[in-house]
Every structure is written in C-alpha cells, then in structure tokens.
Write a protein that holds these residues in place. Sequence first.
Motif, PDB file in Angstrom:
ATOM      1  N   THR A  77       0.808  -1.230   0.000  1.00 48.04           N
ATOM      2  CA  THR A  77       0.000   0.000   0.000  1.00 48.04           C
ATOM      3  C   THR A  77       0.842   1.282   0.000  1.00 48.04           C
ATOM      4  O   THR A  77       0.586   2.197  -0.773  1.00 48.04           O
ATOM      5  CB  THR A  77      -0.948  -0.014   1.204  1.00 48.04           C
ATOM      6  OG1 THR A  77      -1.854  -1.100   1.004  1.00 48.04           O
ATOM      7  CG2 THR A  77      -1.744   1.270   1.334  1.00 48.04           C
TER       8      THR A  77
ATOM      9  N   PHE B  94     -13.537   0.242   2.351  1.00 48.71           N
ATOM     10  CA  PHE B  94     -13.915  -0.993   1.644  1.00 48.71           C
ATOM     11  C   PHE B  94     -15.424  -1.049   1.504  1.00 48.71           C
ATOM     12  O   PHE B  94     -16.170  -0.736   2.453  1.00 48.71           O
ATOM     13  CB  PHE B  94     -13.459  -2.236   2.417  1.00 48.71           C
ATOM     14  CG  PHE B  94     -12.060  -2.627   2.088  1.00 48.71           C
ATOM     15  CD1 PHE B  94     -11.784  -3.494   1.042  1.00 48.71           C
ATOM     16  CD2 PHE B  94     -11.005  -2.096   2.796  1.00 48.71           C
ATOM     17  CE1 PHE B  94     -10.477  -3.829   0.722  1.00 48.71           C
ATOM     18  CE2 PHE B  94      -9.708  -2.423   2.481  1.00 48.71           C
ATOM     19  CZ  PHE B  94      -9.433  -3.292   1.439  1.00 48.71           C
TER      20      PHE B  94
ATOM     21  N   ASN C 291      -8.052  -2.661   9.565  1.00 49.31           N
ATOM     22  CA  ASN C 291      -7.528  -3.634   8.598  1.00 49.31           C
ATOM     23  C   ASN C 291      -7.863  -5.057   9.036  1.00 49.31           C
ATOM     24  O   ASN C 291      -8.296  -5.897   8.231  1.00 49.31           O
ATOM     25  CB  ASN C 291      -6.010  -3.423   8.436  1.00 49.31           C
ATOM     26  CG  ASN C 291      -5.437  -4.236   7.296  1.00 49.31           C
ATOM     27  OD1 ASN C 291      -4.947  -5.334   7.508  1.00 49.31           O
ATOM     28  ND2 ASN C 291      -5.544  -3.720   6.089  1.00 49.31           N
TER      29      ASN C 291
ATOM     30  N   TYR D 227     -11.835  -5.670   8.551  1.00 46.11           N
ATOM     31  CA  TYR D 227     -12.378  -5.983   7.216  1.00 46.11           C
ATOM     32  C   TYR D 227     -11.942  -7.370   6.757  1.00 46.11           C
ATOM     33  O   TYR D 227     -12.707  -8.099   6.116  1.00 46.11           O
ATOM     34  CB  TYR D 227     -12.006  -4.871   6.205  1.00 46.11           C
ATOM     35  CG  TYR D 227     -10.894  -5.201   5.238  1.00 46.11           C
ATOM     36  CD1 TYR D 227     -11.123  -5.997   4.104  1.00 46.11           C
ATOM     37  CD2 TYR D 227      -9.602  -4.728   5.438  1.00 46.11           C
ATOM     38  CE1 TYR D 227     -10.092  -6.302   3.223  1.00 46.11           C
ATOM     39  CE2 TYR D 227      -8.579  -5.028   4.558  1.00 46.11           C
ATOM     40  CZ  TYR D 227      -8.826  -5.818   3.457  1.00 46.11           C
ATOM     41  OH  TYR D 227      -7.817  -6.133   2.588  1.00 46.11           O
ATOM     42  N   LYS D 228     -10.709  -7.774   7.134  1.00 38.53           N
ATOM     43  CA  LYS D 228     -10.243  -9.091   6.696  1.00 38.53           C
ATOM     44  C   LYS D 228     -11.012 -10.212   7.419  1.00 38.53           C
ATOM     45  O   LYS D 228     -11.249 -11.278   6.852  1.00 38.53           O
ATOM     46  CB  LYS D 228      -8.720  -9.219   6.879  1.00 38.53           C
ATOM     47  CG  LYS D 228      -7.935  -8.388   5.813  1.00 38.53           C
ATOM     48  CD  LYS D 228      -6.437  -8.624   5.880  1.00 38.53           C
ATOM     49  CE  LYS D 228      -5.600  -7.576   5.146  1.00 38.53           C
ATOM     50  NZ  LYS D 228      -5.511  -7.679   3.698  1.00 38.53           N
TER      51      LYS D 228
ATOM     52  N   PRO E 254      -9.037  -1.247  -1.233  1.00 34.64           N
ATOM     53  CA  PRO E 254      -9.519  -0.018  -0.624  1.00 34.64           C
ATOM     54  C   PRO E 254      -9.804   1.076  -1.659  1.00 34.64           C
ATOM     55  O   PRO E 254      -9.052   1.249  -2.605  1.00 34.64           O
ATOM     56  CB  PRO E 254      -8.388   0.421   0.292  1.00 34.64           C
ATOM     57  CG  PRO E 254      -7.223  -0.440  -0.006  1.00 34.64           C
ATOM     58  CD  PRO E 254      -7.623  -1.506  -0.931  1.00 34.64           C
TER      59      PRO E 254
ATOM     60  N   LEU F  49      -4.990  -1.824  -4.543  1.00 40.26           N
ATOM     61  CA  LEU F  49      -5.612  -3.149  -4.422  1.00 40.26           C
ATOM     62  C   LEU F  49      -4.949  -3.864  -3.256  1.00 40.26           C
ATOM     63  O   LEU F  49      -3.836  -3.512  -2.875  1.00 40.26           O
ATOM     64  CB  LEU F  49      -5.351  -3.954  -5.697  1.00 40.26           C
ATOM     65  CG  LEU F  49      -5.936  -3.390  -6.990  1.00 40.26           C
ATOM     66  CD1 LEU F  49      -5.184  -3.942  -8.201  1.00 40.26           C
ATOM     67  CD2 LEU F  49      -7.419  -3.741  -7.091  1.00 40.26           C
ATOM     68  N   SER F  50      -5.619  -4.870  -2.723  1.00 40.78           N
ATOM     69  CA  SER F  50      -4.924  -5.739  -1.781  1.00 40.78           C
ATOM     70  C   SER F  50      -4.085  -6.704  -2.621  1.00 40.78           C
ATOM     71  O   SER F  50      -4.519  -7.137  -3.689  1.00 40.78           O
ATOM     72  CB  SER F  50      -5.928  -6.518  -0.937  1.00 40.78           C
ATOM     73  OG  SER F  50      -5.234  -7.521  -0.226  1.00 40.78           O
ATOM     74  N   ARG F  51      -2.892  -7.049  -2.145  1.00 44.54           N
ATOM     75  CA  ARG F  51      -2.061  -7.981  -2.927  1.00 44.54           C
ATOM     76  C   ARG F  51      -2.723  -9.348  -3.036  1.00 44.54           C
ATOM     77  O   ARG F  51      -2.410 -10.134  -3.916  1.00 44.54           O
ATOM     78  CB  ARG F  51      -0.658  -8.077  -2.310  1.00 44.54           C
ATOM     79  CG  ARG F  51       0.187  -6.842  -2.601  1.00 44.54           C
ATOM     80  CD  ARG F  51       1.320  -6.705  -1.638  1.00 44.54           C
ATOM     81  NE  ARG F  51       0.811  -6.497  -0.273  1.00 44.54           N
ATOM     82  CZ  ARG F  51       1.548  -6.541   0.821  1.00 44.54           C
ATOM     83  NH1 ARG F  51       2.827  -6.793   0.730  1.00 44.54           N
ATOM     84  NH2 ARG F  51       1.010  -6.340   2.013  1.00 44.54           N
TER      85      ARG F  51
HETATM   86  C1  LIG Z   1      -5.706  -3.454   1.971  1.00 45.26           C
HETATM   87  C2  LIG Z   1      -4.657  -4.405   2.364  1.00 45.26           C
HETATM   88  O1  LIG Z   1      -4.663  -4.941   3.471  1.00 45.26           O
HETATM   89  O2  LIG Z   1      -3.700  -4.605   1.445  1.00 45.26           O
HETATM   90  P1  LIG Z   1      -2.577  -5.745   1.487  1.00 45.26           P
HETATM   91  O3  LIG Z   1      -3.325  -7.034   1.718  1.00 45.26           O
HETATM   92  O4  LIG Z   1      -1.913  -5.630   0.145  1.00 45.26           O
HETATM   93  O5  LIG Z   1      -1.640  -5.429   2.621  1.00 45.26           O
END
Ligand SMILES: CC(=O)OP(=O)(O)O
Length: 326
Positions: free
Chosen positions: A129, A153, A273, A276-277, A290, A302-304
């Motif tokens: 990020t 998100f 963070n 949301y995960k 995001p 983007l998230s990886r």
């Molecule tokens: C949004 C996010 O957590 O990104 P990453 O998974 O790339 O760290």
Amino acid sequence: MELLESLKQKVTQKPMTLVFPEGNDERIVNATIRLASENLLTPIVLGKREEILKLSRTEQLPENLQILDPATYPAAAFEEMVAAFVARRNGKNTAEQAREMLKDVNYFGTMLVYLGKADGMVSGAIHATGDTVRPALQIIKTKPNVRRTSGAFLMLREDERYIFSDCAINIDPTAQDLAEIAVESAKTARLFDIDPKVALMSFSTKGSASSPVVDKVIEAVKLAKQLAPNEEIDGELQFDAAFVPSVAAKKAPDSKVAGHANVFVFPELQSGNIGYKIAQRLGGFEAVGPILQGLNQPVSDLSRGCDEEEIYKVSLITAAQAIDEE
Ligand SMILES: CC(=O)OP(=O)(O)O
Ligand SMILES: CC(C)(COP(=O)(O)OP(=O)(O)OC[C@H]1O[C@@H](n2cnc3c(N)ncnc32)[C@H](O)[C@@H]1OP(=O)(O)O)[C@@H](O)C(=O)NCCC(=O)NCCS
C-alpha cells in the motif's frame, strides 16, 4: 439495480481511461482485457506488449487496450513529466530525483493521471500500500477541504452492502482525522446507493468505558457532526450496538444510528484492517477496495491478495469516482 450493472451504466456515460502500472501481473492483464473487451473503459497498461500478451489468456489483445512502455516513452514527453513533477513538489524534489523516482511505475502512472492523460489509476496487486499510494499523496494530493486521504472498503454479501473505513491508510488518526474519515465515508457510501448511517466504533458504547482512546472517538463524533450537520453520524458505539437493533435498544436507545449503521468507522488502522479481513475471510463478505477517499483524482490501491474479479470491480469504481468528480 444490481451494483455491477449500475457501475457499468455510470462508467459508460463517457469515455474513461485508467492507467494500470502493473502490466507484469497476470490478474491485472486479464482484468484489463475484460474491461476493454466489454468496452467499459480504455485501460493503459504499463509494460511490454510481448510480455503482456504472454500473461493474457487471449491470442490477441483488444484494440482499445493501450500499452505504454515507460522505457520507450519519448524523451521530450518524459522531460515535460519531470518538469511538472518538480513544480508540483514545490522544492521537495530536484529534477534529478524526479527522473529517478519516475522509474517507479507507480510514480509514472500517477503522473499520467496528474497530467490528464488518464482519468484514474489502479495499482497495488503486487506493490504494498505505501508504495502504491505515496505518489498519489505527494502528487495528486487531497481536495481542498480534506486533510488526509483514507481507504474504505465496500463490503458485499448477497444483498447486504456496507462501508468499512479506514482500513488502509491512517495508522493512528487524530479525532479530527477520524471526523473527516466519517464524513468522506458517508460520501463514498452514496456512490453505491447506500443511504449512510455512520457509526464511529469503539469498545465502549455511550460512556460504558472510559479511556483516552474512547475520548478520541467521542471527540471525533462531535467534530464530524460539526463538519456535516445533515449526516446521520453517531458514536461511540460498539459493533453490536451499531449493528444489532435489539442490542442498540439496550445500549444506545436514543441513537438514530445504533442498530441501523451501514458505514462503520474504525478508531485506528489495526482494528480497521483486521476487521475488514475478518468479515471477508470468516464472514464470507466480498471486500472491494480499498477505495481511496478525498483525493483530487481517483487512485485505487488493491490488496495484494486480490483476484481478477476484484480488480475488475475496483476499476469500475475508480472510473465511477472520476465521473462523479467531474
Ligand atoms: C488493503 C490491504 O490490506 O492490502 P494488502 O493485503 O496488500 O496489505
Ligand atoms: C500511507 C503511508 C504509506 C504514508 O506513509 P509515508 O510515506 O511514510 O508518510 P510520510 O509522512 O513520509 O508522507 C509522505 C507524503 O504523503 C503525505 N501523506 C501521508 N499520509 C497522508 C494521508 N493520509 N493523506 C494525505 N497525505 C498524506 C505527507 O504529507 C507527505 O507529503 P510530502 O512528501 O509532500 O511532504 C503510511 O501512512 C502507511 O504506511 N500507512 C499504512 C499502509 C498500510 O500498510 N496499510 C495496510 C494495508 S492496506
């Protein structure tokens, strides 16, 4: 209307161009091929044609998919970019530093947006990020009334739609930052036809616990209400009080937001963070984002861990943000 359909309708109102710096990623290549083939927007993919073709699942790339190799960018255009970069950095970077920084595809792509050669940028499938968004923070910068950008998100599960923020950018926001995040998140919610009811979350509901970190959220609620008196914003609320009507009736009976919240503002980035995960991986929600809020022009990280479908959706959202900002 179904979310994807309404986004498609919006982004085809006028021709939109998005830059994708990560042409060396298979998911990016195939998502951009889909966007171009469906005539939704014109992707500018950074990289070499033969390498992009190797990553694609098609024999031929769509005609409206543009490929730009920064290594062969015309010298005069590159020097124009360097001059614009130095002017925008206003004494913070020299021309020599700018030439070096522009070797980074995220800086290069961000400058294409800043110079108006693209309407927005989508990156972060392979970059962390910080590396994805720092060029946007330094070059695109926030809108005049927004001090800090933040990352929201869109959380989707069947017909449920919520906004979670900030899940991506501000590690330890102040009360003023949180207030701004709450107001910007309400605006983001409207992009997806969500009528925002914003909860600033905590481990305390309406004074049930006391701590400096709870005081920060209480102060943020006060500031957010001053910033946007017409928005439905409330806190401090625990998640159950914000979301479950029967719990809200016990813990926050006088709140119009409690029990009905659909925009959830986390007090700092660890909880945002992680939160949301958890909803994504345990709760079965699709997490789209995001979505960076408050920038002058849209740039999406983007998230990886994203897949092709998420890149496709984030791209549509980025183009929709560009249309809304015009
Ligand atoms: C949004 C996010 O957590 O990104 P990453 O998974 O790339 O760290
Ligand atoms: C976003 C982030 C990378 C910025 O960190 P940084 O580059 O070290 O920040 P700095 O303080 O050096 O600021 C760099 C520039 O960005 C600007 N900036 C930093 N955060 C900003 C924000 N939230 N909004 C707007 N501008 C911001 C600074 O003003 C500075 O501008 P300048 O170069 O013109 O002076 C950092 O806050 C971060 O790592 N956040 C967490 C990202 C993450 O890992 N998220 C989880 C996965 S999504």
